[in-house]
Write a protein that holds these residues in place. Structure first.
Motif: not given
Length: 460
Positions: A232-240, A331-341, A401-405
């Protein structure tokens, strides 16, 4: 554990309800925690009636002179917002309204004490000026009489001395009147209010103890949460929501420190003011009246109790929980960064695949190397296909890497909440329990002293 006075059957039933219910999901647990945070906040709202603070008082100058000491007694930082569900000030407020204690708020009493003491300071200052002038004129009169000076000049000086003596008498009477008003306010209004204030603080911390104790049992159910999907991906709602939680915990930590400091500063100022009031003229404790002894003993016991309350563990507990939440934010920020990559890699792959298809349409899917040997000696289709395969491998690597994150974020969130929540509530429960016992001890000693004095009055 709190004493028998602090126990409530309501809390027992609430704990039973919390324990007896089946396992809940994270949303249900958070909702229940929020509900008891609101109840804990309402516990502080019960003191608002007694501590009602006017805006004008808080803007007054706060100098360090003796006459200005009273302005430090205003508990202006002791304000709690009331929940819409509370519909008033609770049981404590009803009791105080019924007893008539709240006819003048504590802040109003302190304001009037400050005004009277400021007036007393001016009167004492005037009396000192008159005394110095009187001594000067008396010395001048003695010199004139010794020298047998002019009769008119001597009589004039004598009348000035008599006038000063009359003014000194008036000043002395004014000081006595003002002092009497201060004593009256201190005995008839301030002391009963202080008793109610200690009682209110005792009830507040007892209610907070009960609420946080229930929360401690609620968060124990976090250990049964092991079904959160790892993909389950970290959504924008989760981050906020996580950022909002971090902000709320920061404010909780700051507010906790402010509350502890405000209570200590208040009783320190109050005890300091009483020492100045009761011992400035007479340093003999035996000369104090029973009423003066009561209010002084109350404030000294209160001061000692507050100074010995260990708040560091609770403060560090909230701070540790803040660190735990911040780790999730990172960690959520790192996950978001990896998602962008990962998205960027697949976007680049898609672009190169499109270019490869264009070349294949132009030269065919399998161009002959010989056809290019006379020119560049390179096969553009094979070259592009090789680059595409490299990009495909890179995109898959970034995807993994993103799935692992994502899995790390899920696991860290669950683990940090499972570890952090119980720790912070255990620390707060311990602190609120100690506060309850401390204020209960101060209150019981004060009531015992009142009862003992009443018995002496009856027997006298």
């Amino acid at each position: 554990m709190v004493s028998e006075f602090s126990k409530d059957t309501t809390t027992t039933s609430e704990l039973a309800m919390v324990v007896s219910r089946n396992s809940k999901d994270l949303v249900e647990i958070v909702k229940e925690l929020d509900e008891y945070f609101l109840k804990a906040a309402d516990a502080g709202g019960q003191l608002s009636l007694l501590l009602e603070v006017s805006s004008s008082f808080s803007t007054q100058s706060k100098g360090g002179k003796v006459y200005n000491y009273g302005c430090h007694l205003s508990p202006s930082s002791w304000t709690w917002s009331l929940s819409p569900k509370s519909n008033g000030f609770g049981k404590l407020g009803e009791e105080m309204l019924g007893s008539g204690v709240a006819s003048n708020s504590h802040c109003s009493t302190v304001e009037r004490l400050y005004a009277w003491e400021k007036k007393l300071y001016q009167e004492v200052k005037t009396a000192e000026t008159l005394k110095i002038e009187h001594e000067k004129r008396v010395a001048q009169l003695r010199k004139l009489e010794m020298k047998r000076a002019d009769y008119v000049k001597t009589e004039k000086t004598k009348k000035e001395v008599e006038k000063l003596e009359s003014q000194m008498m008036v000043a002395s009477q004014a000081i006595e009147t003002t002092s009497a008003e201060i004593i009256k306010l201190r005995e008839t209004e301030l002391y009963p209010q202080l008793i109610e204030l200690v009682k209110g603080l005792m009830c507040m911390w007892r209610s907070m103890y009960e609420c946080h104790q229930v929360q401690t049992h609620i968060v124990q159910q976090l250990k049964y949460l092991n079904t959160i999907p790892s993909n389950e991906l970290t959504s924008e709602i989760h981050k906020q929501s996580t950022l909002q939680l971090e902000l709320e915990v920061q404010q909780w930590h700051q507010s906790f420190g402010n509350l502890v400091k405000a209570q200590r500063d208040y009783i320190q100022s109050l005890a300091g003011w009483l020492r100045l009031s009761l011992f400035q003229i007479s340093k003999n404790p035996l000369s104090r009246t029973s009423q003066e002894s009561k209010i002084y003993s109350l404030c000294e016991e209160w001061h000692i109790a507050v100074e010995h309350i260990p708040d560091r563990v609770a403060s560090e507990g909230i701070k540790s929980f803040l660190t735990v939440i911040h780790a999730i934010v990172v960690q959520q920020a790192d996950e978001h960064k990896q998602k962008k990559k990962s998205e960027s890699a697949f976007k680049e792959l898609e672009k190169k695949v499109t270019e490869l298809r264009s070349l294949e349409c132009k030269y065919g899917p399998y161009s002959m190397v010989e056809s290019f040997s006379t020119t560049s000696g390179k096969d553009p289709v094979a070259d592009k296909r090789a680059k595409v395969e490299l990009l495909r491998a890179k995109a898959e690597e970034e995807k993994n890497k993103h799935e692992k994150s994502v899995s790390v974020t899920r696991a860290m969130t669950l683990n940090n909440l499972q570890m952090g929540f119980p720790h912070v509530f255990q620390a707060i429960v311990g602190f609120s329990s100690v506060c309850t016992q401390a204020f209960e001890s101060v209150y019981n000693k004060a009531k015992s002293a009142d009862e003992e004095l009443d018995v002496k009055r009856i027997l006298a």
